[in-house]
Design a protein around this motif. Structure first.
Motif, mmCIF file in Angstrom:
data_model
loop_
_atom_site.group_PDB
_atom_site.id
_atom_site.type_symbol
_atom_site.label_atom_id
_atom_site.label_comp_id
_atom_site.label_asym_id
_atom_site.label_seq_id
_atom_site.Cartn_x
_atom_site.Cartn_y
_atom_site.Cartn_z
ATOM 1 N N ILE A 4 47.070 24.660 46.184
ATOM 2 C CA ILE A 4 46.816 25.750 45.256
ATOM 3 C C ILE A 4 45.640 25.373 44.361
ATOM 4 C CG2 ILE A 4 47.795 27.066 43.320
ATOM 5 C CD1 ILE A 4 50.521 26.746 44.753
ATOM 6 N N ALA A 5 44.712 26.304 44.207
ATOM 7 C CA ALA A 5 43.487 26.036 43.434
ATOM 8 C C ALA A 5 43.786 26.186 41.949
ATOM 9 C CB ALA A 5 42.368 26.969 43.872
ATOM 10 N N THR A 6 44.429 25.189 41.379
ATOM 11 C CA THR A 6 44.896 25.281 39.998
ATOM 12 C C THR A 6 43.758 25.400 38.991
ATOM 13 O OG1 THR A 6 45.010 22.860 39.842
ATOM 14 C CG2 THR A 6 47.018 24.024 40.527
ATOM 15 N N SER A 93 46.239 44.262 48.680
ATOM 16 C CA SER A 93 45.322 43.127 48.656
ATOM 17 C C SER A 93 44.542 43.105 47.354
ATOM 18 C CB SER A 93 44.359 43.223 49.845
ATOM 19 O OG SER A 93 43.399 42.191 49.813
ATOM 20 N N HIS A 94 44.516 41.934 46.704
ATOM 21 C CA HIS A 94 43.785 41.767 45.453
ATOM 22 C C HIS A 94 43.195 40.362 45.398
ATOM 23 C CE1 HIS A 94 45.517 45.451 43.578
ATOM 24 N NE2 HIS A 94 46.513 45.163 44.398
ATOM 25 N N VAL A 95 42.128 40.231 44.628
ATOM 26 C CA VAL A 95 41.532 38.927 44.351
ATOM 27 C C VAL A 95 42.151 38.395 43.062
ATOM 28 C CG1 VAL A 95 39.400 37.676 43.877
ATOM 29 C CG2 VAL A 95 39.386 39.602 45.484
ATOM 30 N N TYR A 96 42.529 37.123 43.061
ATOM 31 C CA TYR A 96 43.271 36.527 41.949
ATOM 32 C C TYR A 96 42.604 35.253 41.442
ATOM 33 C CZ TYR A 96 47.262 39.480 43.311
ATOM 34 O OH TYR A 96 48.079 40.544 43.613
ATOM 35 N N GLU A 97 42.983 34.888 40.226
ATOM 36 C CA GLU A 97 42.713 33.552 39.723
ATOM 37 C C GLU A 97 44.020 32.982 39.191
ATOM 38 O OE1 GLU A 97 39.858 33.672 36.604
ATOM 39 O OE2 GLU A 97 41.149 34.739 35.198
ATOM 40 N N VAL A 98 44.158 31.666 39.294
ATOM 41 C CA VAL A 98 45.362 30.989 38.809
ATOM 42 C C VAL A 98 45.264 30.852 37.294
ATOM 43 C CG1 VAL A 98 46.777 28.905 38.953
ATOM 44 C CG2 VAL A 98 45.538 29.721 40.986
ATOM 45 N N VAL A 99 46.306 31.310 36.579
ATOM 46 C CA VAL A 99 46.297 31.226 35.119
ATOM 47 C C VAL A 99 47.373 30.284 34.577
ATOM 48 C CG1 VAL A 99 45.176 33.439 34.703
ATOM 49 C CG2 VAL A 99 47.659 33.374 35.001
ATOM 50 N N ILE A 100 48.403 30.001 35.379
ATOM 51 C CA ILE A 100 49.455 29.065 34.993
ATOM 52 C C ILE A 100 49.872 28.308 36.248
ATOM 53 C CG2 ILE A 100 51.770 28.768 34.010
ATOM 54 C CD1 ILE A 100 51.474 31.649 32.875
ATOM 55 N N SER A 101 49.966 26.995 36.153
ATOM 56 C CA SER A 101 50.500 26.212 37.259
ATOM 57 C C SER A 101 51.329 25.070 36.693
ATOM 58 C CB SER A 101 49.384 25.669 38.157
ATOM 59 O OG SER A 101 49.936 24.953 39.255
ATOM 60 N N SER A 150 57.480 24.192 42.010
ATOM 61 C CA SER A 150 56.285 24.622 41.294
ATOM 62 C C SER A 150 56.329 26.126 41.042
ATOM 63 C CB SER A 150 55.002 24.248 42.046
ATOM 64 O OG SER A 150 54.743 25.140 43.107
ATOM 65 N N ALA A 151 55.698 26.538 39.947
ATOM 66 C CA ALA A 151 55.537 27.956 39.608
ATOM 67 C C ALA A 151 54.052 28.165 39.333
ATOM 68 C CB ALA A 151 56.373 28.324 38.393
ATOM 69 N N ASN A 152 53.470 29.149 40.012
ATOM 70 C CA ASN A 152 52.019 29.328 39.952
ATOM 71 C C ASN A 152 51.702 30.803 39.738
ATOM 72 O OD1 ASN A 152 51.231 26.456 41.057
ATOM 73 N ND2 ASN A 152 52.825 27.251 42.403
ATOM 74 N N PHE A 153 51.349 31.143 38.512
ATOM 75 C CA PHE A 153 51.072 32.534 38.178
ATOM 76 C C PHE A 153 49.591 32.838 38.397
ATOM 77 C CE2 PHE A 153 55.104 31.973 36.149
ATOM 78 C CZ PHE A 153 55.698 33.234 36.138
ATOM 79 N N HIS A 154 49.341 33.939 39.082
ATOM 80 C CA HIS A 154 47.999 34.399 39.398
ATOM 81 C C HIS A 154 47.799 35.778 38.770
ATOM 82 C CE1 HIS A 154 49.182 31.591 42.535
ATOM 83 N NE2 HIS A 154 47.948 31.514 42.988
ATOM 84 N N ARG A 155 46.630 36.006 38.195
ATOM 85 C CA ARG A 155 46.323 37.350 37.698
ATOM 86 C C ARG A 155 45.251 37.980 38.575
ATOM 87 N NH1 ARG A 155 42.035 39.262 35.038
ATOM 88 N NH2 ARG A 155 40.296 37.835 34.737
ATOM 89 N N GLY A 159 43.293 43.594 37.023
ATOM 90 C CA GLY A 159 44.221 43.781 35.920
ATOM 91 C C GLY A 159 45.570 44.385 36.259
ATOM 92 N N THR A 160 45.815 44.745 37.510
ATOM 93 C CA THR A 160 47.024 45.497 37.853
ATOM 94 C C THR A 160 48.161 44.653 38.411
ATOM 95 O OG1 THR A 160 46.290 45.973 40.116
ATOM 96 C CG2 THR A 160 45.603 47.515 38.373
ATOM 97 N N ARG A 161 47.926 43.369 38.630
ATOM 98 C CA ARG A 161 48.943 42.513 39.239
ATOM 99 C C ARG A 161 48.994 41.157 38.542
ATOM 100 N NH1 ARG A 161 49.375 46.766 41.349
ATOM 101 N NH2 ARG A 161 49.660 47.301 43.556
ATOM 102 N N VAL A 162 50.187 40.596 38.495
ATOM 103 C CA VAL A 162 50.401 39.169 38.252
ATOM 104 C C VAL A 162 51.394 38.732 39.318
ATOM 105 C CG1 VAL A 162 51.384 37.425 36.720
ATOM 106 C CG2 VAL A 162 49.899 39.203 35.773
ATOM 107 N N ILE A 163 51.078 37.679 40.022
ATOM 108 C CA ILE A 163 51.987 37.179 41.065
ATOM 109 C C ILE A 163 52.342 35.731 40.773
ATOM 110 C CG2 ILE A 163 52.133 36.459 43.482
ATOM 111 C CD1 ILE A 163 50.898 39.020 44.299
ATOM 112 N N ASN A 164 53.643 35.468 40.785
ATOM 113 C CA ASN A 164 54.116 34.094 40.715
ATOM 114 C C ASN A 164 54.421 33.636 42.134
ATOM 115 O OD1 ASN A 164 55.237 31.610 40.183
ATOM 116 N ND2 ASN A 164 57.138 32.419 39.335
ATOM 117 N N TYR A 165 53.661 32.645 42.569
ATOM 118 C CA TYR A 165 53.845 32.041 43.889
ATOM 119 C C TYR A 165 54.627 30.754 43.662
ATOM 120 C CZ TYR A 165 52.231 30.049 48.407
ATOM 121 O OH TYR A 165 52.133 29.505 49.679
#
Length: 210
Positions: A4-6, A93-101, A150-155, A159-165
């Motif tokens: 994961i690209a933390t 489908s959305h483009v994300y960045e990792v905001v919490i890992s 692990s918990a990895n939140f992506h935004r 602006g319409t999604r947050v995903i915890n992987y």
């Protein structure tokens, strides 16, 4: 092995499909065949195909070197023609960045020894910053429970999604989390901010670029 690209050193693209259970494997086979082409595209880093244990979802946790590389892939008509059958399944489908890992094992590796959990939070863009704040406030409590690796939140950048992987060692630990205040169906911490849907997955295929 993909990680994961933390620090957002690559771009993360998460694609989630909703399918009828009898068509789940067919979709996975179609995606697998298409990956032979995707792996040849400039900037491709990895694709990690997951199937939900309840049979109704398929998820691709993908990585590209840059957002421009991914856009070039989307804008390549010859390549996208090959993906026509996949698009029939209306991918989210959305483009994300990792905001919490948060991880108990260093930088999280994507491999088949875990049970995976995609928690899909959908919201209005003005609510995304608050959703991330709430995730930061609650993730530590979750990480104190045994079984969550692990918990990895992506935004999503739109602006319409947050995903915890999330990565888990066993399904029983996930059921225990749902019993904790704020994590079950009654008064969840995201109430009034986002809608949530979550499924458990197994990783069925990882493909990496050259």
């Amino acid at each position: 092995m993909p990680t994961i690209a933390t620090k957002n050193e690559v771009v993360t693209v998460i694609v989630i499909f909703k399918v009828e259970s009898e068509k789940q494997q067919e979709l996975i086979d179609t995606i697998t065949k298409f990956l032979d082409t995707v792996k040849q595209q400039p900037g491709f880093v990895s694709a990690n195909i997951h199937k939900s244990l309840d049979g109704v979802k398929v998820a691709n946790y993908a990585q590209w070197k840059t957002k421009q590389d991914f856009e070039n892939f989307l804008n390549n008509p010859q390549v996208q023609q090959q993906a026509a059958k996949i698009r029939e399944h209306n991918p989210d489908s959305h483009v994300y960045e990792v905001v919490i890992s948060e991880s108990k094992e260093g930088i999280p590796e994507i491999n088949q020894k875990y049970i995976y959990h995609f928690a899909e939070f959908r919201m209005q863009p003005e609510n995304q910053p608050r959703m991330i704040e709430l995730a930061k406030e609650n993730v530590v409590k979750a990480m104190n429970l045994p079984g969550l690796v692990s918990a990895n939140f992506h935004r999503s950048l739109d602006g319409t999604r947050v995903i915890n992987y999330g990565q888990w060692s066993n399904k029983e630990a996930i059921e225990n989390l749902k019993k904790q205040p704020g994590f079950g169906s009654e008064s969840p911490y995201w109430e009034g901010i986002a809608e949530n849907e979550h499924h458990l997955y197994e990783l069925v295929l990882s493909a990496t670029g050259k």
